[in-house]
Design an enzyme around this catalytic site. Structure first.
Site, PDB file in Angstrom:
ATOM      1  N   LYS A  14       0.823  -1.187  -0.030  1.00 26.25           N
ATOM      2  CA  LYS A  14       0.079  -0.005  -0.030  1.00 26.25           C
ATOM      3  C   LYS A  14       0.872   1.502   0.134  1.00 26.25           C
ATOM      4  CE  LYS A  14      -2.219  -1.256   3.932  1.00 26.25           C
ATOM      5  NZ  LYS A  14      -1.593  -2.419   4.221  1.00 26.25           N
ATOM      6  N   ARG A  89      -9.448   0.313   8.539  1.00 25.85           N
ATOM      7  CA  ARG A  89      -9.129  -0.661   8.967  1.00 25.85           C
ATOM      8  C   ARG A  89      -9.867  -1.681   9.664  1.00 25.85           C
ATOM      9  NH1 ARG A  89      -3.213   0.121   8.231  1.00 25.85           N
ATOM     10  NH2 ARG A  89      -2.106  -1.631   8.408  1.00 25.85           N
ATOM     11  N   ARG A 128      12.213  -5.897   5.240  1.00 21.88           N
ATOM     12  CA  ARG A 128      11.839  -4.656   5.647  1.00 21.88           C
ATOM     13  C   ARG A 128      12.428  -4.288   6.954  1.00 21.88           C
ATOM     14  NH1 ARG A 128       6.500  -1.393   5.144  1.00 21.88           N
ATOM     15  NH2 ARG A 128       5.679  -2.778   6.954  1.00 21.88           N
ATOM     16  N   ARG A 134      11.641  -0.289  12.133  1.00 19.94           N
ATOM     17  CA  ARG A 134      10.200  -0.401  12.558  1.00 19.94           C
ATOM     18  C   ARG A 134      10.085  -1.519  13.495  1.00 19.94           C
ATOM     19  NH1 ARG A 134       5.660   0.496   7.887  1.00 19.94           N
ATOM     20  NH2 ARG A 134       4.526  -0.841   9.564  1.00 19.94           N
ATOM     21  N   ARG A 146      -0.093  -9.258  13.200  1.00 24.43           N
ATOM     22  CA  ARG A 146      -0.588  -8.042  12.373  1.00 24.43           C
ATOM     23  C   ARG A 146      -1.535  -8.629  11.360  1.00 24.43           C
ATOM     24  NH1 ARG A 146       4.661  -5.222  10.588  1.00 24.43           N
ATOM     25  NH2 ARG A 146       3.247  -3.971   9.190  1.00 24.43           N
TER      26      ARG A 146
END
Ligand code: B4P
Length: 191
Positions: A14, A89, A128, A134, A146
């Site tokens: 996204k 969401r 990532r 993160r 998640r």
């Protein structure tokens, strides 16, 4: 106004596709993930609370993200249109967004839903996590949490927009440019 929701599970691309779409179509990019990470970086009270939830792979409470989006919409009265990335969401967020847009005499034009296999999502987010810093990408258990939250609470958002015939499925695997090309075809069709 042209208002687009870019939808999909964590790691579906996204954020990646949003960057290209806002450049091509001059839309205002509203990413609740980015807004929350900015609150965390600034060590605000909201950011500190949100970080605890995000680090468990869970969703931040609806009233918090709805408040952030409402403020961001009001701060951009001249926007040609919005690209909503990572929002809504939950069904409650979707209903709240429709009301906020209704107040501005506009509505969602289309939801583009990126489809990516679970293993590919995990691979991308682990990768990532090696460089992003993160804290929600650092281990596979948080990433799986998640993805579970997405199945439990977020897939219902696509059902919500399906009843208005606004959902288009996009294959989210392939090169970034291939996926972008497919997305642009769909956007150009209805713009
Ligand atoms: P988000 O910031 O929304 O992020 P995301 O779901 O992790 O990722 P995205 O789909 O944008 O993936 P990206 O393009 O970066 O959410 C983070 C957290 O914030 C949530 O877990 C939640 O706690 C909280 N939150 C946010 N919004 C909320 C809301 N509305 N309500 C409640 N809580 C909320 O891509 C991922 C990786 O894949 C990148 O490394 C990228 O380079 C790579 N990639 C992208 N496209 C690729 C491709 N085609 N091929 C290979 N790799 C690709």
């Amino acid at each position: 106004m042209f208002n687009l929701i870019l939808f999909g599970p964590p790691g579906s691309g996204k954020g990646t596709q949003s960057e290209k779409l806002i450049a091509k179509y001059s839309l205002k990019h509203l990413s609740t993930g980015d807004l929350l990470r900015s609150e965390i970086a600034n060590q605000t009270a909201l950011g500190l609370e949100a970080k605890k939830v995000m680090d468990k792979g869970e969703l931040v409470p609806d009233e918090v993200v709805i408040g952030m989006i409402s403020t961001a919409i009001d701060q951009n009265p001249d926007a040609k249109g919005f690209l909503f990335d990572g929002f809504p969401r939950t069904s409650a967020q979707a209903e709240a967004l429709d009301k906020l847009l209704d107040l501005k005499n506009t509505s969602i034009s289309i939801m583009l839903a990126l489809e990516v296999s679970e293993q590919e999502l995990i691979n991308r987010l682990v990768k990532r996590g090696e460089t992003s810093g993160r804290s929600d990408d650092v281990n596979v258990d948080i990433i799986k949490a998640r993805i579970n939250e997405y199945h439990k609470k977020t897939t219902a958002v696509a059902d919500y927009y399906k009843q208005f015939d606004k959902v288009v499925l996009i294959k989210g695997e392939g090169t970034v440019d291939e996926i972008f090309h497919h997305i642009c075809q769909e956007v150009d069709n209805i713009m």
